[in-house]
Write a protein that holds these residues in place. Structure first.
Motif, PDB file in Angstrom:
ATOM      1  N   TYR A  52       0.807  -1.218   0.000  1.00  0.00           N
ATOM      2  CA  TYR A  52       0.000   0.000   0.000  1.00  0.00           C
ATOM      3  C   TYR A  52       0.842   1.271   0.000  1.00  0.00           C
ATOM      4  O   TYR A  52       0.499   2.265  -0.648  1.00  0.00           O
ATOM      5  CB  TYR A  52      -0.882  -0.056   1.248  1.00  0.00           C
ATOM      6  N   ILE A  53       1.959   1.248   0.722  1.00  0.00           N
ATOM      7  CA  ILE A  53       2.748   2.465   0.887  1.00  0.00           C
ATOM      8  C   ILE A  53       3.287   2.976  -0.450  1.00  0.00           C
ATOM      9  O   ILE A  53       3.619   4.161  -0.576  1.00  0.00           O
ATOM     10  CB  ILE A  53       3.907   2.245   1.906  1.00  0.00           C
ATOM     11  N   CYS A  54       3.364   2.131  -1.445  1.00  0.00           N
ATOM     12  CA  CYS A  54       3.822   2.583  -2.772  1.00  0.00           C
ATOM     13  C   CYS A  54       2.967   3.716  -3.312  1.00  0.00           C
ATOM     14  O   CYS A  54       3.396   4.461  -4.191  1.00  0.00           O
ATOM     15  CB  CYS A  54       3.797   1.443  -3.781  1.00  0.00           C
ATOM     16  N   ASN A  72      10.176   3.183   0.841  1.00  0.00           N
ATOM     17  CA  ASN A  72      10.123   4.066   2.002  1.00  0.00           C
ATOM     18  C   ASN A  72       9.927   5.474   1.481  1.00  0.00           C
ATOM     19  O   ASN A  72      10.521   5.845   0.474  1.00  0.00           O
ATOM     20  CB  ASN A  72      11.434   3.990   2.809  1.00  0.00           C
ATOM     21  N   PRO A  73       9.112   6.271   2.159  1.00  0.00           N
ATOM     22  CA  PRO A  73       8.941   7.653   1.713  1.00  0.00           C
ATOM     23  C   PRO A  73      10.240   8.441   1.832  1.00  0.00           C
ATOM     24  O   PRO A  73      11.182   8.019   2.504  1.00  0.00           O
ATOM     25  CB  PRO A  73       7.879   8.197   2.670  1.00  0.00           C
ATOM     26  N   ARG A  74      10.263   9.592   1.157  1.00  0.00           N
ATOM     27  CA  ARG A  74      11.417  10.479   1.236  1.00  0.00           C
ATOM     28  C   ARG A  74      11.043  11.722   2.023  1.00  0.00           C
ATOM     29  O   ARG A  74       9.870  12.079   2.109  1.00  0.00           O
ATOM     30  CB  ARG A  74      11.829  10.930  -0.160  1.00  0.00           C
ATOM     31  N   GLU A  99       0.705  -2.573   6.724  1.00  0.00           N
ATOM     32  CA  GLU A  99       1.194  -1.832   5.572  1.00  0.00           C
ATOM     33  C   GLU A  99       2.179  -0.714   5.927  1.00  0.00           C
ATOM     34  O   GLU A  99       2.656  -0.012   5.043  1.00  0.00           O
ATOM     35  CB  GLU A  99       0.019  -1.289   4.761  1.00  0.00           C
ATOM     36  N   SER A 100       2.474  -0.538   7.204  1.00  0.00           N
ATOM     37  CA  SER A 100       3.514   0.421   7.591  1.00  0.00           C
ATOM     38  C   SER A 100       4.807   0.018   6.902  1.00  0.00           C
ATOM     39  O   SER A 100       5.145  -1.167   6.845  1.00  0.00           O
ATOM     40  CB  SER A 100       3.705   0.387   9.107  1.00  0.00           C
ATOM     41  N   CYS A 101       5.540   0.993   6.396  1.00  0.00           N
ATOM     42  CA  CYS A 101       6.782   0.629   5.709  1.00  0.00           C
ATOM     43  C   CYS A 101       7.886   0.339   6.701  1.00  0.00           C
ATOM     44  O   CYS A 101       8.943  -0.155   6.336  1.00  0.00           O
ATOM     45  CB  CYS A 101       7.200   1.722   4.735  1.00  0.00           C
ATOM     46  N   GLY A 102       7.663   0.682   7.992  1.00  0.00           N
ATOM     47  CA  GLY A 102       8.634   0.330   9.018  1.00  0.00           C
ATOM     48  C   GLY A 102       9.751   1.333   9.213  1.00  0.00           C
ATOM     49  O   GLY A 102      10.656   1.111  10.008  1.00  0.00           O
ATOM     50  N   TRP A 103       9.693   2.451   8.515  1.00  0.00           N
ATOM     51  CA  TRP A 103      10.802   3.410   8.554  1.00  0.00           C
ATOM     52  C   TRP A 103      10.911   4.121   9.899  1.00  0.00           C
ATOM     53  O   TRP A 103      11.984   4.277  10.449  1.00  0.00           O
ATOM     54  CB  TRP A 103      10.619   4.420   7.423  1.00  0.00           C
ATOM     55  N   CYS A 104       9.759   4.582  10.436  1.00  0.00           N
ATOM     56  CA  CYS A 104       9.843   5.324  11.698  1.00  0.00           C
ATOM     57  C   CYS A 104       9.104   4.580  12.818  1.00  0.00           C
ATOM     58  O   CYS A 104       8.058   3.979  12.602  1.00  0.00           O
ATOM     59  CB  CYS A 104       9.339   6.756  11.525  1.00  0.00           C
ATOM     60  N   THR A 105       9.675   4.661  14.002  1.00  0.00           N
ATOM     61  CA  THR A 105       9.212   3.852  15.123  1.00  0.00           C
ATOM     62  C   THR A 105       7.769   4.132  15.553  1.00  0.00           C
ATOM     63  O   THR A 105       7.027   3.188  15.809  1.00  0.00           O
ATOM     64  CB  THR A 105      10.162   4.021  16.321  1.00  0.00           C
ATOM     65  N   CYS A 122       5.153   4.858  13.980  1.00  0.00           N
ATOM     66  CA  CYS A 122       4.221   4.174  13.085  1.00  0.00           C
ATOM     67  C   CYS A 122       4.433   2.659  13.156  1.00  0.00           C
ATOM     68  O   CYS A 122       3.491   1.894  13.334  1.00  0.00           O
ATOM     69  CB  CYS A 122       4.420   4.695  11.660  1.00  0.00           C
ATOM     70  N   ARG A 123       5.674   2.243  13.061  1.00  0.00           N
ATOM     71  CA  ARG A 123       5.976   0.810  13.017  1.00  0.00           C
ATOM     72  C   ARG A 123       5.517   0.104  14.291  1.00  0.00           C
ATOM     73  O   ARG A 123       4.985  -1.001  14.242  1.00  0.00           O
ATOM     74  CB  ARG A 123       7.480   0.612  12.812  1.00  0.00           C
ATOM     75  N   ASP A 124       5.722   0.744  15.447  1.00  0.00           N
ATOM     76  CA  ASP A 124       5.331   0.114  16.707  1.00  0.00           C
ATOM     77  C   ASP A 124       3.957   0.559  17.196  1.00  0.00           C
ATOM     78  O   ASP A 124       3.250  -0.202  17.849  1.00  0.00           O
ATOM     79  CB  ASP A 124       6.367   0.437  17.803  1.00  0.00           C
ATOM     80  N   ARG A 170       6.582  13.505  14.286  1.00  0.00           N
ATOM     81  CA  ARG A 170       6.899  12.207  14.895  1.00  0.00           C
ATOM     82  C   ARG A 170       6.821  11.084  13.865  1.00  0.00           C
ATOM     83  O   ARG A 170       7.460  10.053  14.025  1.00  0.00           O
ATOM     84  CB  ARG A 170       5.955  11.909  16.049  1.00  0.00           C
ATOM     85  N   THR A 171       5.977  11.245  12.873  1.00  0.00           N
ATOM     86  CA  THR A 171       5.937  10.243  11.802  1.00  0.00           C
ATOM     87  C   THR A 171       6.467  10.888  10.536  1.00  0.00           C
ATOM     88  O   THR A 171       6.335  12.088  10.327  1.00  0.00           O
ATOM     89  CB  THR A 171       4.522   9.714  11.555  1.00  0.00           C
ATOM     90  N   PHE A 172       7.070  10.046   9.732  1.00  0.00           N
ATOM     91  CA  PHE A 172       7.816  10.543   8.578  1.00  0.00           C
ATOM     92  C   PHE A 172       6.911  10.812   7.376  1.00  0.00           C
ATOM     93  O   PHE A 172       7.268  11.554   6.480  1.00  0.00           O
ATOM     94  CB  PHE A 172       8.880   9.498   8.236  1.00  0.00           C
ATOM     95  N   CYS A 173       5.744  10.178   7.337  1.00  0.00           N
ATOM     96  CA  CYS A 173       4.845  10.432   6.206  1.00  0.00           C
ATOM     97  C   CYS A 173       3.404  10.415   6.684  1.00  0.00           C
ATOM     98  O   CYS A 173       3.129  10.283   7.872  1.00  0.00           O
ATOM     99  CB  CYS A 173       5.070   9.415   5.078  1.00  0.00           C
ATOM    100  N   ALA A 174       2.479  10.531   5.744  1.00  0.00           N
ATOM    101  CA  ALA A 174       1.061  10.665   6.088  1.00  0.00           C
ATOM    102  C   ALA A 174       0.372   9.327   6.330  1.00  0.00           C
ATOM    103  O   ALA A 174      -0.836   9.289   6.584  1.00  0.00           O
ATOM    104  CB  ALA A 174       0.337  11.431   4.980  1.00  0.00           C
ATOM    105  N   HIS A 175       1.129   8.234   6.280  1.00  0.00           N
ATOM    106  CA  HIS A 175       0.492   6.929   6.474  1.00  0.00           C
ATOM    107  C   HIS A 175      -0.107   6.799   7.876  1.00  0.00           C
ATOM    108  O   HIS A 175      -1.279   6.473   8.034  1.00  0.00           O
ATOM    109  CB  HIS A 175       1.512   5.809   6.230  1.00  0.00           C
ATOM    110  N   ALA A 176       0.728   7.059   8.894  1.00  0.00           N
ATOM    111  CA  ALA A 176       0.237   6.893  10.263  1.00  0.00           C
ATOM    112  C   ALA A 176      -0.872   7.892  10.608  1.00  0.00           C
ATOM    113  O   ALA A 176      -1.893   7.497  11.195  1.00  0.00           O
ATOM    114  CB  ALA A 176       1.404   6.972  11.255  1.00  0.00           C
ATOM    115  N   PRO A 177      -0.725   9.175  10.264  1.00  0.00           N
ATOM    116  CA  PRO A 177      -1.850  10.093  10.504  1.00  0.00           C
ATOM    117  C   PRO A 177      -3.130   9.626   9.807  1.00  0.00           C
ATOM    118  O   PRO A 177      -4.226   9.745  10.376  1.00  0.00           O
ATOM    119  CB  PRO A 177      -1.366  11.423   9.910  1.00  0.00           C
TER     120      PRO A 177
HETATM  121  S1  SF4 Z   1       4.756   6.934   8.929  1.00  0.00           S
HETATM  122 FE1  SF4 Z   1       6.904   6.210   8.937  1.00  0.00          FE
HETATM  123  S2  SF4 Z   1       6.859   3.942   9.130  1.00  0.00           S
HETATM  124 FE2  SF4 Z   1       4.772   4.694   8.665  1.00  0.00          FE
HETATM  125  S3  SF4 Z   1       4.646   4.393   6.469  1.00  0.00           S
HETATM  126 FE3  SF4 Z   1       5.284   6.557   6.801  1.00  0.00          FE
HETATM  127  S4  SF4 Z   1       7.529   6.509   6.798  1.00  0.00           S
HETATM  128 FE4  SF4 Z   1       6.824   4.386   6.960  1.00  0.00          FE
END
Ligand code: SF4
Ligand SMILES: Cc1cc2nc3c(=O)[nH]c(=O)nc-3n(C[C@H](O)[C@H](O)[C@H](O)COP(=O)(O)O)c2cc1C
Ligand code: FES
Lengths: 450, 171
Positions: A195-197, A213-215, A367-373, A375-377, A413-420
């Motif tokens: 999904y993160i793609c 992983n997002p940029r 579907e978290s990409c795992g980049w930032c804690t 979101c990942r945890d 705190r999160t690197f992209c808009a996935h977690a929000p």
């Molecule tokens: S919030 Fe962080 S871990 Fe979650 S998808 Fe975005 S970059 Fe990946």
């Protein structure tokens, strides 16, 4: 040996719920050409129906900056879920001729839970997308276009590959398109899941053959995207709006919403869930949810509407009392949700919100990409707490922990808009259905609290 | 300490993977579509998978050599994407949508019936090597949920009663 059963009655066919006599060129720019039988429109038929007129006239008569101004004035807003002005995004590539010519990327990764609109355009009318990409490529001085298509869309891949080839053979793609001096070609890039793609900077990494992983932004893709070149990423439906704007003009586009909304144009709206006639419709942007739900034949017998997601799993729940709001970006944003993709998912009164939230958060956790804690945890944690509440094994503090996540899982705190995005249904679920969540707190643990 | 890196493992164990000439050519054709060769590696993995059903260790090295990129990069990509299989899968891969609209229209009952019918859980393959079952993100077929794919074919809505007939079509 027994014969292989015929499974055709079980096959999925994507179909618009409006027949040809309901659709007009002036009012249904995205779908008026579609065939009632749902088969793909080939080049000849597309051209017979005014296809490529807008792109060719644009290349001949308009400057790239002109096109960007028209898109800005028309206020074409991104249909991928964010609602960002396409013209504004395109204007990022305008800053100076010292920039190298870059890329135009069509986001055809459609994976947002509850979303099935781009599929229709991709499978049945690939030439409209190609025409939109020619216009966008020209405006952004792109040298090359990619269609980033999710790997599971096999039928769309066939339609697109054939359409690209037809367009190349007709001189509509490639060097010096129709004698205009503009060179632009398109390649189809198919994904391999995740999904993160769909997040635009992750998509660029994926296009480059990296992990998705997002940029960090800035730099924005319009400044430095794929291989460091200016890159514009737009959703399928957004790009399909461009030919109409160039063909009929800004006023016409603005007028399409017929006073329902400050936004212009039409929107592919849809309904999924336990309704009588789930499906897709092209309607003026700003059409209220009630009208769309009516077109879907209302709730199935024995079900009443409890809540609805206006545009995918990463939008907030709305209630029946919100059904008369115009479904556009600004309005829905004022009610603690987002228009998102504009495909409604309706929730029956017989559906537990806790279970649905658990399903949603499990999806986002996986579907978290795992980049930032955070979101990942954090996302798996919310899913776990919701699961406990669903089983009636929750503890009183779970509600607070869930709430803290909805407050905390945001940039920076999160690197992209996935977690929000993942927190939108949860936040609104807590706001509207708190007692239902609290009912999942185990009795034994309540006794200890008092 | 033993060197367990991928390249080492393959150099010593040599899983005997040979890249088909046609596939190598297809990868090189793909490579021409991009500014950098690494961009072709997802497609290259899919090319291998189309022929072999999955991506064995040796293929990672073969792809890296063909495209002129690092094997570690190819492996990093191969393990990220859910539709690239780094283990053998069954003859037919079932992708069952577990996203919200299918959840609202009967995913859980279908999932249970399917797992019972196959005798496996997610990520597993039936003993006869016929089916592998995997969950998948929203298939964009939400108006006819619950939805699923078998290989390249998309189906929906599917009820538990349809499963026997549906699976029969994939011997
Ligand atoms: S919030 Fe962080 S871990 Fe979650 S998808 Fe975005 S970059 Fe990946
Ligand atoms: C986790 C995540 C997934 C996304 N998935 C998609 C998608 O599948 N398709 C899409 O068009 N946009 C998706 N988006 C939005 C894109 O990042 C981007 O905003 C969009 O492609 C821009 O195009 P638009 O302005 O034309 O809408 C996603 C965003 C996030 C954060
Ligand atoms: S939620 Fe299952 S196909 Fe969309």
């Amino acid at each position: 040996m027994s014969a292989i059963p015929d499974t055709s009655r079980l096959r999925y066919h994507c179909q618009l719920r409006q027949s040809a006599d309901e659709r007009r060129a002036e009012t249904h720019p995205l779908t008026w050409r579609l065939r009632d039988d749902g088969t793909c429109i080939q080049l000849d038929e597309y051209r017979d129906k005014q296809g490529y007129e807008a792109a060719l006239r644009t290349l001949e008569q308009r400057s790239p900056d002109d096109v960007i101004s028209a898109m800005k004035e028309a206020n074409v807003r991104g249909r991928g879920g964010g609602g960002f002005s396409a013209g504004l995004k395109w204007s990022l590539t305008q800053v100076g001729d010292h920039l190298p010519r870059g890329y135009l990327v069509c986001n055809a990764d459609e994976m947002e839970p509850g979303t099935f609109k781009d599929r229709l355009l991709l499978e049945q009318q690939p030439h409209l997308l190609i025409e939109g990409m020619i216009i966008a490529g020209y405006a952004n001085r792109s040298c090359y276009g990619y269609i980033f298509l999710r790997g599971e869309y096999k039928e769309a891949a066939r339609s697109l590959a054939q359409a690209i080839e037809e367009a190349q053979q007709a001189g509509l793609l490639g060097r010096n398109i129709a004698g205009s001096g503009f060179d632009f070609d398109i390649a189809l890039h198919t994904g391999a899941g995740r999904y993160i793609c769909g997040e635009e900077t992750a998509l660029i990494n994926s296009l480059e053959g990296k992990r998705a992983n997002p940029r960090a932004k800035p730099p924005f893709p319009g400044q430095a995207g794929a291989w460091g070149k200016p890159t514009v990423v737009n959703n399928v439906e957004t790009l399909c709006n461009a030919p109409g704007v160039m063909q009929h003009g800004v006023d016409w586009y603005q007028g399409l919403s017929g006073g329902l909304s400050n936004d212009g144009g039409t929107k592919l709206y849809g309904v999924s869930g336990l309704v009588n006639r789930p499906g897709l419709w092209e309607l003026p942007i700003g059409t209220p949810g009630r009208e769309i739900l009516d077109r879907a034949g209302g709730m199935r017998d024995g079900h009443t509407l409890k809540a609805w997601l206006p545009g995918g799993g990463s939008t907030g729940f709305l209630l029946p009392e919100h059904l008369d709001l115009p479904l556009d970006f600004d309005t829905i944003g004022q009610y603690g949700s987002r228009l998102g993709t504009g495909l409604l998912a309706v929730v029956s009164d017989r559906q537990s919100i806790v279970s649905l939230l658990r399903n949603l958060e499990q999806f986002f956790a996986r579907e978290s990409c795992g980049w930032c804690t955070p979101c990942r945890d954090g996302l798996p944690w919310t899913a776990k707490l919701l699961q406990a509440l669903e089983r009636g094994e929750g503890k009183p503090e779970y509600i607070d922990i869930l709430e803290q996540h909805t407050l905390g899982l945001n940039p920076p705190r999160t690197f992209c808009a996935h977690a929000p995005g993942a927190m939108m249904p949860l936040e609104s679920g807590l706001r509207h259905f708190r007692p239902e969540l609290e009912a999942g707190i185990a009795q034994a643990s309540m006794e200890g609290v008092s | 300490m033993a060197d367990t890196s991928l390249a080492r493992r393959i150099a010593t164990d040599g899983d005997g993977f040979e890249l088909h000439a046609e596939d190598r050519q297809a990868m090189l054709t793909e490579r021409a579509h991009y500014e950098q060769p690494q961009a072709a590696c997802i497609e290259a993995l899919k090319i291998v998978q189309r022929r072999h059903g999955w991506v064995p260790d040796g293929a990672i090295v073969a792809i890296a050599e063909t495209l002129g990129v690092g094997a570690g990069d190819v492996e990093g990509v191969a393990t990220f994407y859910s539709l690239i299989f780094r283990q053998p899968v069954g003859r037919h891969v079932i992708l069952l949508c577990d996203s919200s609209s299918c959840f609202l229209t009967g995913y859980e009952a279908l999932s249970e019936a399917l797992r019972e019918r196959l005798g496996i859980g997610y990520g597993q393959t039936t003993e006869d090597g016929r089916f592998t079952l995997l969950p998948v993100c929203c298939l964009g077929a939400c108006d006819r949920g619950p939805a699923m794919m078998i290989n390249d074919d998309t189906f929906g809505p599917i009820a538990a009663e349809d499963l026997d007939e549906l699976l029969e079509a994939y011997p």
